[in-house]
Design a protein around this motif. Sequence first.
Motif, PDB file in Angstrom:
ATOM      1  N   UNK A 186      -6.237  -4.312   3.625  1.00 57.24           N
ATOM      2  CA  UNK A 186      -4.869  -4.995   3.427  1.00 57.24           C
ATOM      3  C   UNK A 186      -4.067  -3.986   2.431  1.00 57.24           C
ATOM      4  N   UNK A 187      -4.828  -2.636   2.276  1.00 54.65           N
ATOM      5  CA  UNK A 187      -4.418  -2.154   1.232  1.00 54.65           C
ATOM      6  C   UNK A 187      -3.691  -0.710   1.917  1.00 54.65           C
ATOM      7  N   UNK A 188      -2.725  -0.586   1.550  1.00 58.29           N
ATOM      8  CA  UNK A 188      -1.483   0.440   1.125  1.00 58.29           C
ATOM      9  C   UNK A 188      -1.945   1.265   0.648  1.00 58.29           C
ATOM     10  N   UNK A 189      -1.601   2.760   1.395  1.00 63.35           N
ATOM     11  CA  UNK A 189      -1.936   4.354   0.601  1.00 63.35           C
ATOM     12  C   UNK A 189      -1.148   3.881  -0.325  1.00 63.35           C
ATOM     13  N   UNK A 190      -2.249   4.818  -1.542  1.00 68.58           N
ATOM     14  CA  UNK A 190      -0.701   4.682  -2.918  1.00 68.58           C
ATOM     15  C   UNK A 190      -0.115   6.326  -2.892  1.00 68.58           C
ATOM     16  N   UNK A 191       1.399   6.853  -2.788  1.00 67.87           N
ATOM     17  CA  UNK A 191       1.485   7.576  -3.540  1.00 67.87           C
ATOM     18  C   UNK A 191       2.185   8.165  -4.210  1.00 67.87           C
ATOM     19  N   UNK A 192       2.991   8.816  -4.842  1.00 66.05           N
ATOM     20  CA  UNK A 192       3.165   9.362  -5.812  1.00 66.05           C
ATOM     21  C   UNK A 192       4.220  10.014  -5.799  1.00 66.05           C
ATOM     22  N   UNK A 236       3.975  16.949  -2.747  1.00 64.93           N
ATOM     23  CA  UNK A 236       4.545  15.734  -3.307  1.00 64.93           C
ATOM     24  C   UNK A 236       4.025  14.466  -1.289  1.00 64.93           C
ATOM     25  N   UNK A 237       2.849  13.640  -1.357  1.00 64.64           N
ATOM     26  CA  UNK A 237       2.384  13.806  -0.641  1.00 64.64           C
ATOM     27  C   UNK A 237       2.091  11.937  -1.099  1.00 64.64           C
ATOM     28  N   UNK A 238       1.715  11.013   0.896  1.00 61.84           N
ATOM     29  CA  UNK A 238       1.586   9.953   0.080  1.00 61.84           C
ATOM     30  C   UNK A 238      -1.004  10.115   0.265  1.00 61.84           C
ATOM     31  N   UNK A 241      -3.980   8.239   0.692  1.00 58.54           N
ATOM     32  CA  UNK A 241      -4.700   6.915   1.037  1.00 58.54           C
ATOM     33  C   UNK A 241      -5.906   6.950   1.267  1.00 58.54           C
ATOM     34  N   UNK A 242      -6.337   6.169   0.685  1.00 60.71           N
ATOM     35  CA  UNK A 242      -8.062   5.981  -0.080  1.00 60.71           C
ATOM     36  C   UNK A 242      -8.326   4.490   0.581  1.00 60.71           C
ATOM     37  N   UNK A 243      -7.917   3.665   1.688  1.00 58.34           N
ATOM     38  CA  UNK A 243      -7.787   2.868   2.654  1.00 58.34           C
ATOM     39  C   UNK A 243      -8.702   3.174   4.138  1.00 58.34           C
ATOM     40  N   UNK A 244      -9.525   2.796   4.613  1.00 57.94           N
ATOM     41  CA  UNK A 244      -9.328   3.170   5.986  1.00 57.94           C
ATOM     42  C   UNK A 244      -7.933   2.751   6.826  1.00 57.94           C
ATOM     43  N   UNK A 245      -7.659   3.251   7.654  1.00 59.82           N
ATOM     44  CA  UNK A 245      -6.839   3.101   8.745  1.00 59.82           C
ATOM     45  C   UNK A 245      -5.834   2.341   8.807  1.00 59.82           C
ATOM     46  N   UNK A 246      -5.272   2.541   8.814  1.00 57.65           N
ATOM     47  CA  UNK A 246      -3.479   1.542   8.542  1.00 57.65           C
ATOM     48  C   UNK A 246      -3.839   0.383   9.816  1.00 57.65           C
ATOM     49  N   UNK A 247      -4.103   1.310  10.867  1.00 56.99           N
ATOM     50  CA  UNK A 247      -4.167   0.105  12.335  1.00 56.99           C
ATOM     51  C   UNK A 247      -4.935  -0.739  12.598  1.00 56.99           C
TER      52      UNK A 247
END
Length: 159
Positions: A18-24, A3-5, A7-13
Amino acid sequence: MSQQNINFTASESEESSSESPVGETQVSILKRPEFFGAYFGAYVREAKAILTNWFRDYCPDYQGNYFEYFMTDNGGCFVVPSWEGKKSVAIPSNFYRGEMSAEAAGITAMLYTLNHVAWHLWARNGNDPLIDLLNQRAEALKAYAGAHEEASAIFRAIY
């Protein structure tokens, strides 16, 4: 399966992202009875039949496995059959043939199921509001699948 997040975007910083990682999140055993109803409404039996038939038709090694249920943070859902390693998947209608992990096969099967139920509803009543919801859920699952390590196999199998 962890169970992990994912991340398919560049670093959140990074300001450009403007995308957030999609988790499950794995559905607890107590919530399992509500899973299909929450995503398919009155079409639970149809959705379960389509999903099971997908595995029977396209995964020769499918033996009626137990499924774990997952929700994605962005509104998608998928199942994961209880098999280890990769299994053969062959979809003659789009000439896909390859091997997939249980998670990749489950994501692929759920994308097929969401689409198939939406088409059935459209054929019955093109104004059913569930059609738009199913399409939104499919797009959410595609966004999750886009970051999966087997994304290319998933997308080759559904197109």
